[in-house]
Design a protein around this motif. Structure first.
Motif, PDB file in Angstrom:
ATOM      1  N   THR A 206       0.829  -1.209   0.000  1.00 22.54           N
ATOM      2  CA  THR A 206       0.000   0.000   0.000  1.00 22.54           C
ATOM      3  C   THR A 206       0.863   1.258   0.000  1.00 22.54           C
ATOM      4  O   THR A 206       0.583   2.221  -0.722  1.00 22.54           O
ATOM      5  CB  THR A 206      -0.926  -0.003   1.218  1.00 22.54           C
ATOM      6  N   VAL A 207       1.920   1.260   0.807  1.00 28.93           N
ATOM      7  CA  VAL A 207       2.816   2.423   0.841  1.00 28.93           C
ATOM      8  C   VAL A 207       3.502   2.613  -0.507  1.00 28.93           C
ATOM      9  O   VAL A 207       3.589   3.735  -1.031  1.00 28.93           O
ATOM     10  CB  VAL A 207       3.849   2.265   1.977  1.00 28.93           C
ATOM     11  N   GLY A 208       4.012   1.534  -1.089  1.00 31.20           N
ATOM     12  CA  GLY A 208       4.659   1.647  -2.391  1.00 31.20           C
ATOM     13  C   GLY A 208       3.698   2.107  -3.475  1.00 31.20           C
ATOM     14  O   GLY A 208       4.056   2.941  -4.318  1.00 31.20           O
ATOM     15  N   THR A 209       2.477   1.596  -3.457  1.00 27.97           N
ATOM     16  CA  THR A 209       1.488   2.003  -4.453  1.00 27.97           C
ATOM     17  C   THR A 209       1.097   3.459  -4.272  1.00 27.97           C
ATOM     18  O   THR A 209       0.812   4.156  -5.256  1.00 27.97           O
ATOM     19  CB  THR A 209       0.247   1.102  -4.356  1.00 27.97           C
ATOM     20  N   ALA A 210       1.095   3.944  -3.036  1.00 24.71           N
ATOM     21  CA  ALA A 210       0.782   5.353  -2.792  1.00 24.71           C
ATOM     22  C   ALA A 210       1.810   6.267  -3.442  1.00 24.71           C
ATOM     23  O   ALA A 210       1.476   7.349  -3.950  1.00 24.71           O
ATOM     24  CB  ALA A 210       0.713   5.622  -1.294  1.00 24.71           C
ATOM     25  N   VAL A 211       3.073   5.854  -3.458  1.00 18.72           N
ATOM     26  CA  VAL A 211       4.104   6.650  -4.129  1.00 18.72           C
ATOM     27  C   VAL A 211       3.839   6.703  -5.628  1.00 18.72           C
ATOM     28  O   VAL A 211       3.945   7.760  -6.264  1.00 18.72           O
ATOM     29  CB  VAL A 211       5.498   6.069  -3.833  1.00 18.72           C
ATOM     30  N   ILE A 212       3.486   5.566  -6.208  1.00 14.87           N
ATOM     31  CA  ILE A 212       3.167   5.542  -7.641  1.00 14.87           C
ATOM     32  C   ILE A 212       1.918   6.374  -7.927  1.00 14.87           C
ATOM     33  O   ILE A 212       1.850   7.100  -8.926  1.00 14.87           O
ATOM     34  CB  ILE A 212       2.979   4.094  -8.120  1.00 14.87           C
ATOM     35  N   ALA A 213       0.931   6.305  -7.044  1.00 15.22           N
ATOM     36  CA  ALA A 213      -0.299   7.075  -7.238  1.00 15.22           C
ATOM     37  C   ALA A 213      -0.039   8.574  -7.153  1.00 15.22           C
ATOM     38  O   ALA A 213      -0.733   9.368  -7.797  1.00 15.22           O
ATOM     39  CB  ALA A 213      -1.337   6.663  -6.194  1.00 15.22           C
ATOM     40  N   LEU A 214       0.968   8.982  -6.367  1.00 20.97           N
ATOM     41  CA  LEU A 214       1.317  10.401  -6.296  1.00 20.97           C
ATOM     42  C   LEU A 214       1.718  10.931  -7.665  1.00 20.97           C
ATOM     43  O   LEU A 214       1.329  12.044  -8.059  1.00 20.97           O
ATOM     44  CB  LEU A 214       2.449  10.597  -5.292  1.00 20.97           C
ATOM     45  N   SER A 215       2.485  10.140  -8.405  1.00 19.20           N
ATOM     46  CA  SER A 215       2.872  10.555  -9.749  1.00 19.20           C
ATOM     47  C   SER A 215       1.721  10.419 -10.730  1.00 19.20           C
ATOM     48  O   SER A 215       1.492  11.309 -11.559  1.00 19.20           O
ATOM     49  CB  SER A 215       4.059   9.715 -10.234  1.00 19.20           C
ATOM     50  N   LEU A 216       0.992   9.328 -10.642  1.00 22.10           N
ATOM     51  CA  LEU A 216      -0.043   9.028 -11.631  1.00 22.10           C
ATOM     52  C   LEU A 216      -1.277   9.899 -11.464  1.00 22.10           C
ATOM     53  O   LEU A 216      -1.913  10.294 -12.453  1.00 22.10           O
ATOM     54  CB  LEU A 216      -0.428   7.549 -11.534  1.00 22.10           C
ATOM     55  N   VAL A 217      -1.638  10.214 -10.227  1.00 22.55           N
ATOM     56  CA  VAL A 217      -2.892  10.922  -9.962  1.00 22.55           C
ATOM     57  C   VAL A 217      -2.663  12.408  -9.707  1.00 22.55           C
ATOM     58  O   VAL A 217      -3.367  13.257 -10.258  1.00 22.55           O
ATOM     59  CB  VAL A 217      -3.625  10.276  -8.764  1.00 22.55           C
ATOM     60  N   ALA A 354      11.934   1.415  -2.252  1.00 23.48           N
ATOM     61  CA  ALA A 354      12.633   1.704  -1.001  1.00 23.48           C
ATOM     62  C   ALA A 354      11.648   1.934   0.137  1.00 23.48           C
ATOM     63  O   ALA A 354      11.838   1.437   1.256  1.00 23.48           O
ATOM     64  CB  ALA A 354      13.546   2.918  -1.185  1.00 23.48           C
ATOM     65  N   ALA A 355      10.568   2.674  -0.143  1.00 20.40           N
ATOM     66  CA  ALA A 355       9.561   2.907   0.889  1.00 20.40           C
ATOM     67  C   ALA A 355       8.870   1.616   1.297  1.00 20.40           C
ATOM     68  O   ALA A 355       8.616   1.370   2.487  1.00 20.40           O
ATOM     69  CB  ALA A 355       8.532   3.919   0.382  1.00 20.40           C
ATOM     70  N   ALA A 356       8.567   0.750   0.328  1.00 15.03           N
ATOM     71  CA  ALA A 356       7.935  -0.528   0.649  1.00 15.03           C
ATOM     72  C   ALA A 356       8.856  -1.420   1.462  1.00 15.03           C
ATOM     73  O   ALA A 356       8.424  -2.091   2.409  1.00 15.03           O
ATOM     74  CB  ALA A 356       7.512  -1.234  -0.645  1.00 15.03           C
ATOM     75  N   ALA A 357      10.153  -1.434   1.128  1.00 17.67           N
ATOM     76  CA  ALA A 357      11.106  -2.270   1.863  1.00 17.67           C
ATOM     77  C   ALA A 357      11.245  -1.806   3.306  1.00 17.67           C
ATOM     78  O   ALA A 357      11.264  -2.621   4.246  1.00 17.67           O
ATOM     79  CB  ALA A 357      12.458  -2.253   1.164  1.00 17.67           C
TER      80      ALA A 357
END
Length: 383
Positions: A206-217, A354-357
């Motif tokens: 969820t944390v890693g996907t939130a980083v991707i969503a920051l760029s995408l959304v 890195a955030a997910a790890a």
């Protein structure tokens, strides 16, 4: 050996594809393919060709000098173009091998992990080719005779080229890498495996996907993207970085529903939802697939997950455009956007991994602490 073989095959395939670009001008090729298809294929293959396109000029922006001096300068700039291509092909091999080696070691293609290893190495091949284009771009720009003129916008344009051929060749190289690694893994003992709590894996995903969503959304929302585009500090050669910033930070671009039907808008946004779903699912499964969930392995896995999500969303949009367009036969035209966003996938994927790890490490540590303290608390309660 698997990483070396895959890197060598990827380099050879790209060289072969580039060497085929000039053949599209032959009468036989033009007769077999119509002019539009031949032009599109040439546009795809030229970034990997040692033969510069017919429209390219070398050293013509350098003023002054006699005709002989100008001819010598043009020859030197043509040699600079050749140097750029040599750097490009060498960098493909140099970038592919370390990443493939890390993935083969942490995600070995044994029973149950073959598809995951194949997809991860395929995505890394696309990333390696993009990095190679980036590294060689300054030499390619300088071969025009004036490398300081609008350098960053031209750099952004060069980086975005050659991605369609790269997607296909990287898949072939990944298949060879996985095959050799699978053969080499036969007869080995059981692989080590870390037990990962399911709750910690979900939180990390969820944390890693939130980083991707920051760029995408957020960043890819057109008003925000336009603000990034307008960043243009006057710092000489490095002025006008807006195009380059967008390329390395934005995974797409979207706006609210306009005058078109709402259903079509939602259908296009389904590609973004698919991207985030792919990223979350891969990051959720990744700690259990890796032999050891280290920060480099998670970062590389998140980059590969983001690239795979991008390719899945782009294929979905090709299918949508193919159904609703009058150009159903023109597959090359519809596939022109395949491979876009890989630089941003690399940037955001590294941060997301890195955030997910780190989240996984903290959450797993808390779960272990809770498991060790619970029996003590229970015994005290019973006493």
């Amino acid at each position: 050996m698997p990483a070396l073989a895959g890197g060598l095959l990827l380099t050879v395939l790209l060289w072969w594809a580039g060497a085929s670009a000039h053949a599209l001008h032959l009468p036989g090729a033009t007769g077999m393919l119509n002019g539009q298809v031949a032009a599109e294929l040439e546009h795809w293959l030229t970034p990997w060709s040692y033969h510069p396109p017919a429209s390219a000029t070398f050293g013509t922006e350098v003023s002054g000098g006699s005709g002989g001096a100008a001819g010598a300068a043009g020859t030197n700039y043509l040699a600079l173009y050749t140097t750029a291509m040599q750097i490009r092909f060498g960098a493909v091999f140099a970038f592919f091998v370390p990443g493939a080696l890390l993935l083969v070691r942490r995600l070995p293609p044994v029973h149950g992990r073959m598809p995951a290893a194949l997809l991860a190495i395929w995505a890394w091949g696309v990333v390696a080719g993009t990095l190679a284009v980036t590294v060689s771009a300054p030499w390619l720009i300088a071969s025009g005779g004036n490398g300081s003129f609008r350098f960053l916008p031209r750099l952004a344009g060069v980086i975005s080229s050659g991605r369609q051929v790269l997607v296909v060749t990287a898949l072939v190289a990944a298949a060879l890498t996985v095959f050799i690694a699978r053969v080499a893994a036969k007869g080995t003992g059981p692989l080590s495996h870390e037990a990962v709590p399911a709750r910690a894996a979900r939180l990390a995903a969820t944390v890693g996907t939130a980083v991707i969503a920051l760029s995408l959304v957020v960043l890819s929302y057109l008003p925000v993207a336009a603000a990034l585009q307008q960043v243009s500090p006057n710092i000489g050669m490095f002025a006008e970085p807006g195009d380059l910033l967008r390329q390395w930070l934005l995974l797409g671009g979207w706006s609210g529903p306009g005058g078109g039907p709402l259903g079509s808008w939602l259908l296009y946004r389904a590609g973004d939802v698919l991207l985030l779903a792919v990223v979350w699912w891969v990051l959720r499964r990744l700690p259990g697939l890796l032999t050891r969930a280290t920060v480099p392995a998670m970062a590389a896995g998140a980059v590969c997950a983001t690239v795979l999500g991008l390719l899945a969303s782009q294929l979905l949009r090709v299918a949508v455009d193919g159904v609703g367009s009058s150009l159903r036969w023109d597959l090359l035209h519809l596939s022109a956007g395949i491979g876009e966003g890989v630089p941003a996938a690399l940037t955001c994927g590294l941060v997301a991994g890195a955030a997910a790890a780190l989240t996984l490490r903290v959450a797993a540590g808390r779960a272990e602490t809770a498991d060790t303290t619970t029996p003590v608390e229970d015994s005290a309660r019973l006493g």
